[in-house]
Design a protein around this motif. Structure first.
Motif, PDB file in Angstrom:
ATOM      1  N   ILE A  14       0.909  -0.989  -0.407  1.00  0.00           N
ATOM      2  CA  ILE A  14      -0.241  -0.204  -0.257  1.00  0.00           C
ATOM      3  C   ILE A  14       0.901   1.396  -0.022  1.00  0.00           C
ATOM      4  N   PRO A  15       0.291   2.301  -0.597  1.00  0.00           N
ATOM      5  CA  PRO A  15       1.677   3.484  -0.375  1.00  0.00           C
ATOM      6  C   PRO A  15       1.825   4.384   1.051  1.00  0.00           C
ATOM      7  N   GLY A  16       2.048   3.646   2.009  1.00  0.00           N
ATOM      8  CA  GLY A  16       2.072   3.807   3.351  1.00  0.00           C
ATOM      9  C   GLY A  16       0.937   3.397   4.344  1.00  0.00           C
ATOM     10  N   ALA A 284       9.156   3.210 -10.302  1.00  0.00           N
ATOM     11  CA  ALA A 284       7.592   3.730 -10.599  1.00  0.00           C
ATOM     12  C   ALA A 284       8.087   3.362 -12.028  1.00  0.00           C
ATOM     13  N   HIS A 285       8.477   3.921 -12.954  1.00  0.00           N
ATOM     14  CA  HIS A 285       8.726   2.987 -14.397  1.00  0.00           C
ATOM     15  C   HIS A 285       8.873   2.728 -14.757  1.00  0.00           C
ATOM     16  N   ALA A 286       9.143   1.157 -14.318  1.00  0.00           N
ATOM     17  CA  ALA A 286       8.804  -0.300 -14.790  1.00  0.00           C
ATOM     18  C   ALA A 286       6.840  -0.350 -13.918  1.00  0.00           C
ATOM     19  N   LEU A 310       3.904   5.540  -5.251  1.00  0.00           N
ATOM     20  CA  LEU A 310       2.759   4.748  -6.106  1.00  0.00           C
ATOM     21  C   LEU A 310       2.029   5.142  -7.517  1.00  0.00           C
ATOM     22  N   THR A 311       0.853   3.994  -7.885  1.00  0.00           N
ATOM     23  CA  THR A 311       0.609   4.344  -9.201  1.00  0.00           C
ATOM     24  C   THR A 311      -0.684   3.239  -8.863  1.00  0.00           C
ATOM     25  N   GLY A 351       2.007   0.095  -3.666  1.00  0.00           N
ATOM     26  CA  GLY A 351       2.871   1.465  -3.518  1.00  0.00           C
ATOM     27  C   GLY A 351       4.557   1.115  -3.756  1.00  0.00           C
ATOM     28  N   HIS A 352       4.671   1.946  -3.739  1.00  0.00           N
ATOM     29  CA  HIS A 352       6.416   1.599  -4.429  1.00  0.00           C
ATOM     30  C   HIS A 352       8.006   2.323  -4.094  1.00  0.00           C
TER      31      HIS A 352
END
Ligand code: PLP
Length: 402
Positions: A14-16, A284-286, A310-311, A351-352
């Motif tokens: 998760i993004p935090g 994020a690019h990947a 995050l994406t 989330g990354h």
């Protein structure tokens, strides 16, 4: 509930809150010490000096034992008075929550809407802020409040452009910025961008558990706090800034989280802030390569506003994104971010951020790909392969360092 007894670690994608590295968990487990004793002052001074480097500021940073929401309240209540008009911008769910808080505190927020009918897919338009400020010739607007990294959508706004817009309109409003999910993941320059209060928290790029709220404050914000009429006591900056000069707080600080912060700052500053930012951009690019290969849409519709943190992944019309999340959780023991507010069920968030590397991301993407397939989503191609192709490509390899 999981379908089976899970071996291995839970994947917290998760993004935090983001995963807390073992090094930090160990630091947090040290015995709690006397917060008025001599050892504590050295710890306090160390974390206060280190956190300034992360905000890129020479001015005070206030550390609260609170979540990010507390730091939002501190930013508003230290600088504004009841009835003040504040210009806010609807980037997503968190911008909306901050606006609701402003209303509850007795401020009069004006909400610039998300442009376009698709909603919550765009960054802040600095031009619209400039137009609104130019029209405010009487300077009734006291502050401009924007979210740097909108965690609900994966859209990052250009804060330097917002600063230029305020300056171009020759407007004296304060600039308040939420970078709760951007700090220590995305390039951020509190002083250079002329931000008056930057709001952040511990549980995202800083790789700590929740429980620290942050305000970085400019001299102009401190000046404003001398006449700001909103009631405040616990959040009041004055006494905290005074006591912080020797490394102490007027109340009992969260000692063990400060041990963790000290360790996190060592890790981030050892890697180098610019390298940390490059790592986030690359992962994020990947991740976006994967989403595109699947044939799914990225929530962020502005190609220059993709979030490095995050994406947001939009699911097809007939597919409830929470069904995919549930499948991924039950089958692979991985947590993905849910759609919040307006976009609930329409998208999920990967989330990354923080303690994340190539293999963490690849595992997360594999979990998503399998979860999408199990849920019956027809994928155009393998996102896992597309992401790997990018990571080992010359472009992906040269992006490894800043
Ligand atoms: N603002 C943003 C951009 C966030 O991502 C969050 C939490 O995720 C908040 C504010 C609220 O912070 P907290 O939940 O720590 O109170």
């Amino acid at each position: 509930k999981l379908d089976f007894h899970p071996a291995g670690r839970h994947f917290l994608q998760i993004p935090g809150p983001s995963p807390v590295p073992d090094r930090i968990l160990r630091a947090i487990s040290y015995p709690t010490i006397d917060h008025r004793g001599p050892e504590f002052g050295a710890l306090g001074l160390k974390v206060l000096a280190g956190i300034k480097k992360v905000f890129k500021t020479q001015h005070p940073v206030i550390i609260y034992p609170s979540s990010g929401t507390g730091a939002w309240e501190a930013a508003l209540s230290n600088t504004l008075s009841s009835g003040d008009i504040v210009l806010m911008y609807e980037t997503g769910h968190f911008a909306t929550l901050w606006k609701k808080m402003a209303e509850k505190l007795g401020l009069k927020p004006e909400f610039l809407g998300s442009p376009g009918s698709d909603g919550w897919r765009h960054a802040v338009s600095a031009q619209r802020i400039e137009e609104r400020l130019r029209a405010d010739s009487g300077h009734a607007i006291k502050a401009v409040c924007v979210v740097h990294n909108e965690t609900s959508t994966g859209v990052t706004s250009n804060i330097a452009a917002v600063r230029r817009a305020i300056d171009a309109a020759n407007h004296p409003a304060l600039l308040l910025v939420d970078t709760i999910s951007g700090l220590a993941s995305i390039d951020y320059r509190h002083d250079e961008w002329g931000v008056d209060v930057t709001v952040s928290g511990s549980q995202k790029g800083l790789m700590l558990p929740p429980g620290i709220g942050l305000n970085a404050v400019s001299p102009k914000a401190i000046e404003a706090s001398k006449t700001a009429g909103l009631r405040r006591s616990f959040w009041d900056w004055t006494e905290i800034i005074e006591m912080n000069k020797t490394g102490y707080w007027p109340y009992t600080p969260n000692t063990n989280l400060l041990y963790g912060l000290s360790e996190a700052l060592d890790m981030i500053l050892d890697e180098g802030l610019e390298n940390v930012f490059a790592r986030h951009q690359r992962l994020a690019h990947a991740c976006r390569e994967a989403v595109r290969a699947w044939g799914l849409e990225i929530q962020c519709a502005d190609t220059d506003a993709y979030s490095p943190v995050l994406t947001g992944v939009m699911t097809p019309e007939n597919m409830d994104a929470d069904v995919v999340r549930k499948t991924v959780y039950e089958r692979f023991n991985m947590s993905l971010g849910t759609g919040l507010g307006k976009v609930k069920g329409r998208m999920f968030r990967i989330g990354h951020l923080g303690d994340c590397n190539d293999l963490t991301l690849m595992a997360a993407l594999a979990g998503c790909e399998m979860g999408l397939r199990l849920s019956g989503v027809r994928l155009a191609a393998s996102g896992v392969t597309a992401a790997m192709d990018y990571l080992v490509s010359p472009a992906g390899s040269s992006a490894l360092k800043a």
